[in-house]
Write a protein that holds these residues in place. Structure first.
Motif, PDB file in Angstrom:
ATOM      1  N   LEU A 104     -14.254 -66.731 -52.715  1.00 19.15           N
ATOM      2  CA  LEU A 104     -15.565 -66.141 -52.464  1.00 19.15           C
ATOM      3  C   LEU A 104     -15.521 -64.626 -52.670  1.00 19.15           C
ATOM      4  CD1 LEU A 104     -16.663 -68.120 -49.268  1.00 19.15           C
ATOM      5  CD2 LEU A 104     -17.482 -68.445 -51.609  1.00 19.15           C
ATOM      6  N   GLU A 105     -14.424 -63.999 -52.231  1.00 19.21           N
ATOM      7  CA  GLU A 105     -14.303 -62.544 -52.414  1.00 19.21           C
ATOM      8  C   GLU A 105     -14.212 -62.175 -53.886  1.00 19.21           C
ATOM      9  OE1 GLU A 105     -10.936 -61.449 -50.110  1.00 19.21           O
ATOM     10  OE2 GLU A 105     -11.937 -61.786 -48.176  1.00 19.21           O
ATOM     11  N   SER A 106     -13.472 -62.980 -54.667  1.00 16.05           N
ATOM     12  CA  SER A 106     -13.345 -62.675 -56.091  1.00 16.05           C
ATOM     13  C   SER A 106     -14.669 -62.853 -56.819  1.00 16.05           C
ATOM     14  CB  SER A 106     -12.270 -63.561 -56.725  1.00 16.05           C
ATOM     15  OG  SER A 106     -12.666 -64.925 -56.726  1.00 16.05           O
ATOM     16  N   ARG A 107     -15.428 -63.864 -56.421  1.00 18.02           N
ATOM     17  CA  ARG A 107     -16.735 -64.070 -57.055  1.00 18.02           C
ATOM     18  C   ARG A 107     -17.741 -63.036 -56.598  1.00 18.02           C
ATOM     19  NH1 ARG A 107     -17.604 -68.931 -59.674  1.00 18.02           N
ATOM     20  NH2 ARG A 107     -19.518 -67.882 -60.268  1.00 18.02           N
ATOM     21  N   GLY A 108     -17.575 -62.559 -55.352  1.00 16.07           N
ATOM     22  CA  GLY A 108     -18.492 -61.553 -54.842  1.00 16.07           C
ATOM     23  C   GLY A 108     -18.381 -60.235 -55.573  1.00 16.07           C
ATOM     24  N   GLU A 109     -17.209 -59.994 -56.172  1.00 16.80           N
ATOM     25  CA  GLU A 109     -17.012 -58.760 -56.929  1.00 16.80           C
ATOM     26  C   GLU A 109     -17.735 -58.794 -58.267  1.00 16.80           C
ATOM     27  OE1 GLU A 109     -12.834 -58.478 -57.221  1.00 16.80           O
ATOM     28  OE2 GLU A 109     -12.510 -57.900 -55.120  1.00 16.80           O
ATOM     29  N   THR A 110     -18.164 -59.969 -58.700  1.00 15.34           N
ATOM     30  CA  THR A 110     -18.914 -60.085 -59.953  1.00 15.34           C
ATOM     31  C   THR A 110     -20.374 -60.378 -59.631  1.00 15.34           C
ATOM     32  OG1 THR A 110     -18.218 -62.418 -60.084  1.00 15.34           O
ATOM     33  CG2 THR A 110     -16.892 -60.795 -61.267  1.00 15.34           C
ATOM     34  N   LYS A 111     -20.736 -61.653 -59.675  1.00 14.20           N
ATOM     35  CA  LYS A 111     -22.142 -61.986 -59.397  1.00 14.20           C
ATOM     36  C   LYS A 111     -22.297 -62.893 -58.185  1.00 14.20           C
ATOM     37  CE  LYS A 111     -22.103 -65.928 -62.604  1.00 14.20           C
ATOM     38  NZ  LYS A 111     -22.212 -66.953 -61.554  1.00 14.20           N
ATOM     39  N   GLY A 112     -21.162 -63.259 -57.543  1.00 17.53           N
ATOM     40  CA  GLY A 112     -21.254 -64.150 -56.403  1.00 17.53           C
ATOM     41  C   GLY A 112     -21.497 -65.584 -56.832  1.00 17.53           C
ATOM     42  N   LEU A 113     -21.655 -66.450 -55.834  1.00 18.13           N
ATOM     43  CA  LEU A 113     -21.922 -67.862 -56.099  1.00 18.13           C
ATOM     44  C   LEU A 113     -23.416 -68.134 -56.018  1.00 18.13           C
ATOM     45  CD1 LEU A 113     -19.133 -69.678 -54.037  1.00 18.13           C
ATOM     46  CD2 LEU A 113     -19.159 -69.216 -56.482  1.00 18.13           C
ATOM     47  N   SER A 114     -23.897 -68.994 -56.878  1.00 21.36           N
ATOM     48  CA  SER A 114     -25.295 -69.396 -56.812  1.00 21.36           C
ATOM     49  C   SER A 114     -25.485 -70.377 -55.663  1.00 21.36           C
ATOM     50  CB  SER A 114     -25.722 -70.052 -58.123  1.00 21.36           C
ATOM     51  OG  SER A 114     -25.071 -71.304 -58.283  1.00 21.36           O
ATOM     52  N   ASP A 115     -26.732 -70.562 -55.252  1.00 17.26           N
ATOM     53  CA  ASP A 115     -27.020 -71.530 -54.195  1.00 17.26           C
ATOM     54  C   ASP A 115     -26.580 -72.932 -54.605  1.00 17.26           C
ATOM     55  OD1 ASP A 115     -28.078 -69.548 -52.658  1.00 17.26           O
ATOM     56  OD2 ASP A 115     -30.176 -70.025 -53.080  1.00 17.26           O
ATOM     57  N   LEU A 116     -26.699 -73.248 -55.884  1.00 16.99           N
ATOM     58  CA  LEU A 116     -26.300 -74.573 -56.356  1.00 16.99           C
ATOM     59  C   LEU A 116     -24.791 -74.756 -56.229  1.00 16.99           C
ATOM     60  CD1 LEU A 116     -27.142 -77.236 -57.633  1.00 16.99           C
ATOM     61  CD2 LEU A 116     -26.879 -76.181 -59.887  1.00 16.99           C
ATOM     62  N   GLU A 117     -24.018 -73.718 -56.594  1.00 21.44           N
ATOM     63  CA  GLU A 117     -22.555 -73.805 -56.480  1.00 21.44           C
ATOM     64  C   GLU A 117     -22.128 -73.960 -55.023  1.00 21.44           C
ATOM     65  OE1 GLU A 117     -20.447 -71.182 -59.872  1.00 21.44           O
ATOM     66  OE2 GLU A 117     -21.990 -70.103 -58.771  1.00 21.44           O
ATOM     67  N   ILE A 118     -22.774 -73.218 -54.123  1.00 21.56           N
ATOM     68  CA  ILE A 118     -22.445 -73.322 -52.699  1.00 21.56           C
ATOM     69  C   ILE A 118     -22.796 -74.708 -52.178  1.00 21.56           C
ATOM     70  CG2 ILE A 118     -23.053 -72.475 -50.405  1.00 21.56           C
ATOM     71  CD1 ILE A 118     -23.387 -69.698 -51.657  1.00 21.56           C
ATOM     72  N   CYS A 144     -12.805 -75.227 -41.049  1.00 26.24           N
ATOM     73  CA  CYS A 144     -13.156 -73.809 -41.100  1.00 26.24           C
ATOM     74  C   CYS A 144     -12.851 -73.327 -42.516  1.00 26.24           C
ATOM     75  CB  CYS A 144     -12.379 -72.991 -40.069  1.00 26.24           C
ATOM     76  SG  CYS A 144     -10.585 -73.055 -40.247  1.00 26.24           S
ATOM     77  N   ALA A 145     -13.223 -72.114 -42.822  1.00 24.12           N
ATOM     78  CA  ALA A 145     -13.015 -71.608 -44.178  1.00 24.12           C
ATOM     79  C   ALA A 145     -11.537 -71.602 -44.554  1.00 24.12           C
ATOM     80  CB  ALA A 145     -13.605 -70.202 -44.311  1.00 24.12           C
ATOM     81  N   ALA A 146     -10.644 -71.367 -43.580  1.00 21.26           N
ATOM     82  CA  ALA A 146      -9.216 -71.304 -43.879  1.00 21.26           C
ATOM     83  C   ALA A 146      -8.642 -72.665 -44.246  1.00 21.26           C
ATOM     84  CB  ALA A 146      -8.459 -70.729 -42.685  1.00 21.26           C
ATOM     85  N   ALA A 147      -9.361 -73.748 -43.971  1.00 18.61           N
ATOM     86  CA  ALA A 147      -8.884 -75.091 -44.296  1.00 18.61           C
ATOM     87  C   ALA A 147      -9.421 -75.592 -45.633  1.00 18.61           C
ATOM     88  CB  ALA A 147      -9.278 -76.069 -43.193  1.00 18.61           C
ATOM     89  N   VAL A 148     -10.165 -74.747 -46.342  1.00 20.03           N
ATOM     90  CA  VAL A 148     -10.784 -75.149 -47.608  1.00 20.03           C
ATOM     91  C   VAL A 148     -10.155 -74.349 -48.757  1.00 20.03           C
ATOM     92  CG1 VAL A 148     -12.945 -75.307 -48.915  1.00 20.03           C
ATOM     93  CG2 VAL A 148     -12.935 -75.726 -46.438  1.00 20.03           C
ATOM     94  N   PHE A 149      -9.921 -75.038 -49.871  1.00 18.85           N
ATOM     95  CA  PHE A 149      -9.296 -74.429 -51.046  1.00 18.85           C
ATOM     96  C   PHE A 149     -10.118 -74.777 -52.284  1.00 18.85           C
ATOM     97  CE2 PHE A 149      -6.211 -75.224 -47.787  1.00 18.85           C
ATOM     98  CZ  PHE A 149      -5.464 -74.066 -47.746  1.00 18.85           C
ATOM     99  N   VAL A 150      -9.932 -73.993 -53.342  1.00 17.69           N
ATOM    100  CA  VAL A 150     -10.707 -74.185 -54.573  1.00 17.69           C
ATOM    101  C   VAL A 150      -9.738 -74.308 -55.737  1.00 17.69           C
ATOM    102  CG1 VAL A 150     -12.540 -73.270 -56.043  1.00 17.69           C
ATOM    103  CG2 VAL A 150     -12.559 -72.784 -53.583  1.00 17.69           C
ATOM    104  N   ASP A 151      -9.927 -75.344 -56.573  1.00 12.31           N
ATOM    105  CA  ASP A 151      -9.029 -75.533 -57.710  1.00 12.31           C
ATOM    106  C   ASP A 151      -9.522 -74.739 -58.917  1.00 12.31           C
ATOM    107  OD1 ASP A 151     -11.079 -76.967 -58.927  1.00 12.31           O
ATOM    108  OD2 ASP A 151     -10.131 -78.921 -58.697  1.00 12.31           O
ATOM    109  N   ARG A 152      -8.830 -74.878 -60.030  1.00 13.96           N
ATOM    110  CA  ARG A 152      -9.144 -74.068 -61.209  1.00 13.96           C
ATOM    111  C   ARG A 152     -10.482 -74.432 -61.835  1.00 13.96           C
ATOM    112  NH1 ARG A 152      -3.615 -74.476 -64.626  1.00 13.96           N
ATOM    113  NH2 ARG A 152      -3.805 -76.625 -63.914  1.00 13.96           N
ATOM    114  N   ALA A 153     -11.005 -75.624 -61.508  1.00 18.66           N
ATOM    115  CA  ALA A 153     -12.308 -76.035 -62.022  1.00 18.66           C
ATOM    116  C   ALA A 153     -13.449 -75.638 -61.092  1.00 18.66           C
ATOM    117  CB  ALA A 153     -12.325 -77.552 -62.242  1.00 18.66           C
ATOM    118  N   GLY A 154     -13.115 -74.964 -59.983  1.00 19.56           N
ATOM    119  CA  GLY A 154     -14.150 -74.569 -59.032  1.00 19.56           C
ATOM    120  C   GLY A 154     -14.504 -75.647 -58.021  1.00 19.56           C
ATOM    121  N   GLU A 155     -13.718 -76.734 -57.977  1.00 19.04           N
ATOM    122  CA  GLU A 155     -13.974 -77.811 -57.024  1.00 19.04           C
ATOM    123  C   GLU A 155     -13.375 -77.436 -55.663  1.00 19.04           C
ATOM    124  OE1 GLU A 155     -15.515 -81.040 -58.191  1.00 19.04           O
ATOM    125  OE2 GLU A 155     -16.081 -79.441 -59.578  1.00 19.04           O
ATOM    126  N   TRP A 156     -14.122 -77.713 -54.595  1.00 21.70           N
ATOM    127  CA  TRP A 156     -13.664 -77.399 -53.248  1.00 21.70           C
ATOM    128  C   TRP A 156     -12.852 -78.568 -52.705  1.00 21.70           C
ATOM    129  CZ3 TRP A 156     -17.759 -74.327 -49.976  1.00 21.70           C
ATOM    130  CH2 TRP A 156     -18.245 -73.248 -50.737  1.00 21.70           C
TER     131      TRP A 156
END
Length: 230
Positions: A104-118, A144-156
């Protein structure tokens, strides 16, 4: 004749490349490393737990997480590849992922996540929780957020399986002993009253905390949940 014991870590077909930043949840037993398969250089994630003196309780939680990750198979739960268990450490190899907060921090530095992606990401976590409680009769107990991870395809993907417990019978809920995780507990637990409703109700409260964190950043205290501006 001398006999030399083989070093299981040295013989393990995966190795750490660098620690993953930022670190995982405070007080958690695991350290996340970027890793690779020695033979091919294929990228992986490496979860490492180092056994410390007088840490039997944490060690048993780490072993339980190892077992659950190894046996549970679902598209929205971290994909187990390999593992190593010795008297000194546990190594769990998964698909390459980054912590949700870092993503989320890395995406926030660009354009962030869209509502659809979230919405899609949260939908994937809900599917993982549904699988656990409805198909496996298990309570995650650490959403919690610390228990969630994102793969290279953006899947949670849902991880953090250390405190999982059975959803049937009177099985005891693993004691966390980590003050940083108490802020995710529902009011009926923090007020020391008897929890009402279904066993999975507390996970639904914690899911709400996760949703809050996705929009508002790390949850510093449970009272912050009253602020719904975002």
């Amino acid at each position: 004749m001398w006999f030399f014991a083989r070093d299981p870590i040295r013989d393990f077909p995966f190795e750490s490349v660098a620690p993953q930043e930022p670190p995982l949840q405070p007080g958690g037993p695991w350290q996340l490393h970027r890793g690779r398969r020695k033979a091919t250089g294929e990228p992986v994630s490496l979860f490492v737990y180092d056994v410390k003196p007088n840490s039997e309780e944490h060690t048993q939680l780490a072993k339980a997480a190892f077992k659950h990750l190894k046996t549970l198979r679902h598209p929205n739960i971290l994909s187990y590849i390999d593992g190593l268990e010795t008297e000194k450490c546990l190594h769990v190899v998964t698909e390459p992922v980054v912590p949700l907060r870092a993503y989320l921090e890395s995406r926030g530095e660009t354009k962030g996540l869209s509502d659809l992606e979230i919405s899609w990401g949260l939908h994937q976590i809900v599917k993982a929780l549904s699988f656990l409680v409805n198909d496996c009769h298990l309570i995650h107990n650490n959403v919690c957020a610390a228990a969630v991870f994102v793969d290279r395809a953006g899947e949670w993907k849902l991880g953090g399986l250390d405190y999982m417990c059975s959803a049937v019978g009177d099985s005891a809920v693993p004691r966390k002993g980590v003050p940083e995780l108490e802020k995710y507990d529902p009011p009926e637990l923090t007020e020391n009253s008897k929890a009402l409703g279904e066993k999975w109700s507390a996970d639904m409260w914690r899911l709400g905390c996760l949703i809050w964190e996705v929009f508002s950043g790390p949850l510093s205290r449970s009272s912050s949940l009253r602020s719904l501006g975002k």
